[in-house]
Design an enzyme around this catalytic site. Structure first.
Site, PDB file in Angstrom:
ATOM      1  N   HIS A 305       0.820  -1.210   0.000  1.00  0.00           N
ATOM      2  CA  HIS A 305       0.000   0.000   0.000  1.00  0.00           C
ATOM      3  C   HIS A 305       0.853   1.259   0.000  1.00  0.00           C
ATOM      4  CE1 HIS A 305      -3.967  -2.033   1.340  1.00  0.00           C
ATOM      5  NE2 HIS A 305      -3.968  -1.748   0.052  1.00  0.00           N
ATOM      6  N   ARG A 412      -4.526  -2.138 -25.970  1.00  0.00           N
ATOM      7  CA  ARG A 412      -4.043  -3.522 -26.036  1.00  0.00           C
ATOM      8  C   ARG A 412      -4.929  -4.364 -25.121  1.00  0.00           C
ATOM      9  NH1 ARG A 412       1.353  -0.726 -26.143  1.00  0.00           N
ATOM     10  NH2 ARG A 412       2.495  -1.542 -27.931  1.00  0.00           N
ATOM     11  N   ARG A 448      -7.645  -2.957 -30.094  1.00  0.00           N
ATOM     12  CA  ARG A 448      -6.997  -4.003 -30.895  1.00  0.00           C
ATOM     13  C   ARG A 448      -7.465  -5.359 -30.392  1.00  0.00           C
ATOM     14  NH1 ARG A 448      -0.608  -4.573 -30.822  1.00  0.00           N
ATOM     15  NH2 ARG A 448      -0.959  -5.377 -28.734  1.00  0.00           N
ATOM     16  N   GLU A 546       1.872  -4.218 -39.750  1.00  0.00           N
ATOM     17  CA  GLU A 546       3.079  -4.530 -38.986  1.00  0.00           C
ATOM     18  C   GLU A 546       3.821  -5.746 -39.542  1.00  0.00           C
ATOM     19  OE1 GLU A 546       2.068  -5.255 -34.868  1.00  0.00           O
ATOM     20  OE2 GLU A 546       0.290  -6.409 -35.383  1.00  0.00           O
ATOM     21  N   ASN A 569       6.751  -1.315 -34.025  1.00  0.00           N
ATOM     22  CA  ASN A 569       7.571  -2.227 -33.207  1.00  0.00           C
ATOM     23  C   ASN A 569       7.753  -3.560 -33.940  1.00  0.00           C
ATOM     24  OD1 ASN A 569       7.070  -0.174 -31.431  1.00  0.00           O
ATOM     25  ND2 ASN A 569       5.607  -1.308 -30.193  1.00  0.00           N
ATOM     26  N   ASP A 570       6.641  -4.118 -34.386  1.00  0.00           N
ATOM     27  CA  ASP A 570       6.747  -5.381 -35.115  1.00  0.00           C
ATOM     28  C   ASP A 570       7.220  -5.168 -36.542  1.00  0.00           C
ATOM     29  OD1 ASP A 570       6.193  -7.561 -33.408  1.00  0.00           O
ATOM     30  OD2 ASP A 570       4.130  -6.846 -33.231  1.00  0.00           O
ATOM     31  N   ARG A 580      12.862  -8.221 -31.908  1.00  0.00           N
ATOM     32  CA  ARG A 580      12.745  -7.010 -31.099  1.00  0.00           C
ATOM     33  C   ARG A 580      13.156  -7.225 -29.648  1.00  0.00           C
ATOM     34  NH1 ARG A 580       6.134  -6.021 -31.100  1.00  0.00           N
ATOM     35  NH2 ARG A 580       6.298  -5.014 -29.093  1.00  0.00           N
ATOM     36  N   CYS A 617       0.851   3.432 -34.205  1.00  0.00           N
ATOM     37  CA  CYS A 617       0.737   3.183 -32.768  1.00  0.00           C
ATOM     38  C   CYS A 617       1.975   2.489 -32.201  1.00  0.00           C
ATOM     39  CB  CYS A 617      -0.514   2.374 -32.456  1.00  0.00           C
ATOM     40  SG  CYS A 617      -0.519   0.783 -33.268  1.00  0.00           S
TER      41      CYS A 617
HETATM   42  C1  PEP Z   1       3.619  -2.654 -32.747  1.00  0.00           C
HETATM   43  O1  PEP Z   1       3.945  -3.792 -33.101  1.00  0.00           O
HETATM   44  O2  PEP Z   1       4.160  -1.621 -33.167  1.00  0.00           O
HETATM   45  C2  PEP Z   1       2.546  -2.477 -31.766  1.00  0.00           C
HETATM   46  C3  PEP Z   1       2.058  -1.299 -31.476  1.00  0.00           C
HETATM   47  O3  PEP Z   1       2.069  -3.574 -31.157  1.00  0.00           O
HETATM   48  P1  PEP Z   1       2.797  -4.381 -29.990  1.00  0.00           P
HETATM   49  O4  PEP Z   1       3.988  -3.572 -29.546  1.00  0.00           O
HETATM   50  O5  PEP Z   1       1.772  -4.541 -28.936  1.00  0.00           O
HETATM   51  O6  PEP Z   1       3.155  -5.647 -30.664  1.00  0.00           O
HETATM   52 MG    MG Z   2       2.665  -5.498 -32.796  1.00  0.00          MG
END
Ligand code: PEP
Ligand code: MG
Length: 658
Positions: A305, A412, A448, A546, A569-570, A580, A617
């Protein structure tokens, strides 16, 4: 009389649902027990009930004996079968939720390790931020068991003193709860402590010891430490952290017995770093928090807490330092890094300078950026560039709104699935998406669909062992193979869309057939909802771009969907063939590589040509060094972590100006 059922209470009989169950049980005069496997406890003790560890979807039996046993069983079984029982409008439930979603970066570093030379002690990073200031030690004297044996004629007076002490503590807690200036999150925590102070199990255990001839202080310490030990041994970090709460309540009762006021933090100077071995949430919640620059504790962890209070008030904290906390009693100045849990006692000049510079720079930037909170950034031609938030749970809504998010560009849904021992029901999902949509309406909220794979399995879905989980059965691939998982999510989204501007996007799309198959499922769900007479509304369907395949077929995809959101990211890992998560190839995993930037540009062009919205995103969306290029390409929505929003708004606004 007894009846068995499967517990549907969301997350089981934890904290608030347990105390509400007890309250309900106490309304009946019958003796009531709750039985799980071969263990049976009184249904009138929340401590006992929590220790029984009843989880969602477990079978339990309610046994009642007495005049109102039929009514009792009916009410209690009804409660157990209600997924939302005990969770409505309860601040402490929110506090618990905040704990599980807490943005704590690292868990334990090695507590109790002084690194020679550097004078650095490492604890648990419990609340982020930097602080440096005078050390303020808070080490109230330990209350020891007196172990006084009572004579037979002393026992009844001692029992009376004990009852009085419990009542005094309950009254003090009520008074605190009645204070109008108490933050809601702190109110929830004090209410949870009061539940413990009022618990039958605790009072009975202490009374029994007094009846056996033990003095009241020793009896309270004996009873609380036994219950605390039970909590500490549970296989659940949340319940483990409750051990500190039980001890804190025990201390208050002992102080009342001794006629002492508790040591308090009223004297803490402004800007001080509070150092304590085991500060109770009770002490901290009542302290002048605006004067406390940081908190360091020997006990505690990210879910205690104390950590929640610190996070709620933006106070950096490092907890769980272990016995080395006592080495800090003589220290004059402390520098604290709440992001790593590092504590620097009496830092040398260069460390102090570094901390001052860090704090100063963060503060100056924070203040200057606030001016951008309500700005609606536009391109030079007047087109609005939406700066939205990436969220993973409802607890993050407030932070995003405070930052000035123009909606949600990526919700997410994985956390919702991972938080539970079983797949979340359609109703629970509907409620979650509905709350999200309502909070941001009329701004869009892009949800998503489940993006989970062999690297992040969840209970309820069996993932095969895969050589390359990132190239395997994840995202839309898994969902389409498992309509029993996918359809409840789509149905929930259709139902929630009635309450706001919900849009839905599919992760990991690499083939147009995946979009078409999803559409068929959505139509099927909508038709079912019509037959069932359930309110629902169609939503815009988009895809995350992606995978390299999605980039290559972007012109075709753009004809089938309402929007694109580029998941950098992907996309980066797949374009560059560089995992990654693998630090060895981190250099290749670079979104600014011409190959990745070209993929982003191709995608954007395809979307713009088809007249659909193109957003982003992935992490790159919040990078001010890249935003100008993205806006120039034609992206009109950038979704990022709330902490980057104001900086991004500033960047886009300045772009238009110059
Ligand atoms: C991405 O892949 O850029 C993305 C936003 O999704 P995540 O990072 O959740 O795979
Ligand atoms: Mg992704």
């Amino acid at each position: 009389m007894e009846r068995s059922t499967i517990v549907r209470v969301h997350d089981g009989l934890h904290a608030r649902p347990a105390t509400r169950f007890v309250k309900l049980a106490k309304g009946f005069e019958s003796d009531i027990e709750l039985i799980k496997m071969d263990k049976s406890v009184s249904a009138k003790s929340s401590v006992k009930l929590m220790l029984l560890g009843v989880k969602e979807n477990e079978e339990v039996t309610v046994r009642a004996t007495g005049a109102d046993e039929i009514e009792a069983i009916e009410a209690l079984i009804g409660y157990l079968e209600d997924p939302h029982a005990g969770t409505a409008d309860e601040a402490s439930a929110e506090a618990r939720a905040a704990e599980s979603a807490a943005p704590v970066k690292s868990t334990v570093a090695s507590a109790d390790t002084i690194i020679p030379g550097t004078r650095k002690i490492r604890g648990v990073a419990a609340s982020e931020g930097f602080a440096i200031g005078p050390a303020f030690g808070f080490f109230p004297a330990e209350i020891k068991q007196e172990n006084r044996l009572l004579s037979q004629d002393e026992i009844s007076a001692e029992a009376g003193r004990l009852t009085q002490a419990f009542a005094t503590v309950q009254r003090r807690m009520d008074a605190s709860l009645a204070a109008t200036d108490l933050a809601e999150s702190d109110r929830g925590i004090i209410a949870a402590l009061k539940d413990i102070a009022c618990d039958d199990e605790l009072t009975r255990a202490a009374e029994a010891l007094v009846k056996d001839g033990m003095d009241a202080v020793s009896a309270v310490i004996g009873a609380t430490s036994r219950i605390a030990a039970d909590f500490a041994s549970m296989d659940d970090p949340y319940l483990n952290a409750r051990a500190d709460d039980v001890n804190a309540v025990g201390r208050q009762i002992c102080l009342a017995l001794l006629g002492q006021d508790d040591a308090n933090l009223d004297a803490i100077p402004s800007g001080a770093i509070l150092i304590a071995d085991d500060i109770g949430a009770w002490d901290l919640a009542r302290a002048p928090l605006n004067r406390i620059a940081g908190v360091i504790c020997g006990h505690g962890g990210a879910t205690s807490h104390v950590a929640i209070i610190a996070r709620a008030h933006g106070i950096p904290a490092a907890l769980g330092l272990g016995p080395s906390i006592h080495d800090l009693q003589e220290v004059k100045t402390i520098a604290l890094d709440g992001n790593s849990g590092d504590v620097f006692p009496d830092p040398d000049q260069s460390t102090a300078d570094r901390f001052h510079a860090q704090i100063g720079a963060e503060e100056t930037e924070r203040q200057a950026l606030k001016a951008y909170k309500n700005i609606i950034p536009k391109r030079a031609d007047g087109t609005i560039i939406e700066i939205a938030a990436n969220l993973g749970s409802l607890e993050e809504i407030e932070t995003a709104q405070e930052a000035g998010a123009m909606g949600v560009g990526l919700f997410r849904t994985e956390l919702l699935f991972m938080r539970h021992i079983h797949l979340p029901s359609e109703d629970l999902q509907t409620e979650t998406y509905m709350k999200l949509a309502t909070a941001f309406a009329p701004d869009p909220v892009i949800v998503r669909t489940l993006d989970i794979g062999g690297d992040k399995p969840i209970s309820g879905i069996d993932f095969p062992d895969e050589e390359n989980p990132f190239l395997g059965w994840r995202g839309i691939r898994m969902c389409l193979d498992r309509p029993d998982v996918f359809k409840p999510q789509l149905r929930a989204l259709l139902r929630a869309a009635v309450h706001g501007n919900i849009k839905v996007m599919l992760p990991m799309v690499s083939d147009i057939g995946e979009v078409r198959a999803t559409r068929r499922l959505i139509d099927e769900c909508a038709a079912e909802l019509v037959v069932e007479g359930k309110d629902h509304r169609q939503f815009d369907l988009g895809v995350m771009v992606e995978t390299p395949a999605a980039v290559m077929i972007a012109p075709m995809l753009a004809k089938e969907v309402a929007f694109f959101s580029i998941g950098t990211n992907d996309l980066t890992q797949y374009i560059m063939a560089a995992d990654r998560l693998n630090p060895t190839v981190a250099k290749l995993n670079d979104v600014t590589h011409p190959a990745v930037m070209a993929a982003i540009e191709l995608t954007t062009k395809a979307g713009v040509d088809a007249g659909i919205m193109v957003g982003m995103c992935g992490e790159a969306a919040g990078r001010v060094d890249l935003i100008p290029a993205f806006v120039k390409m034609g992206l009109t929505e950038l979704s990022m972590s709330p902490s980057s929003i104001q900086r991004a708004k500033k960047c886009v606004s300045e772009l238009a100006l110059g």
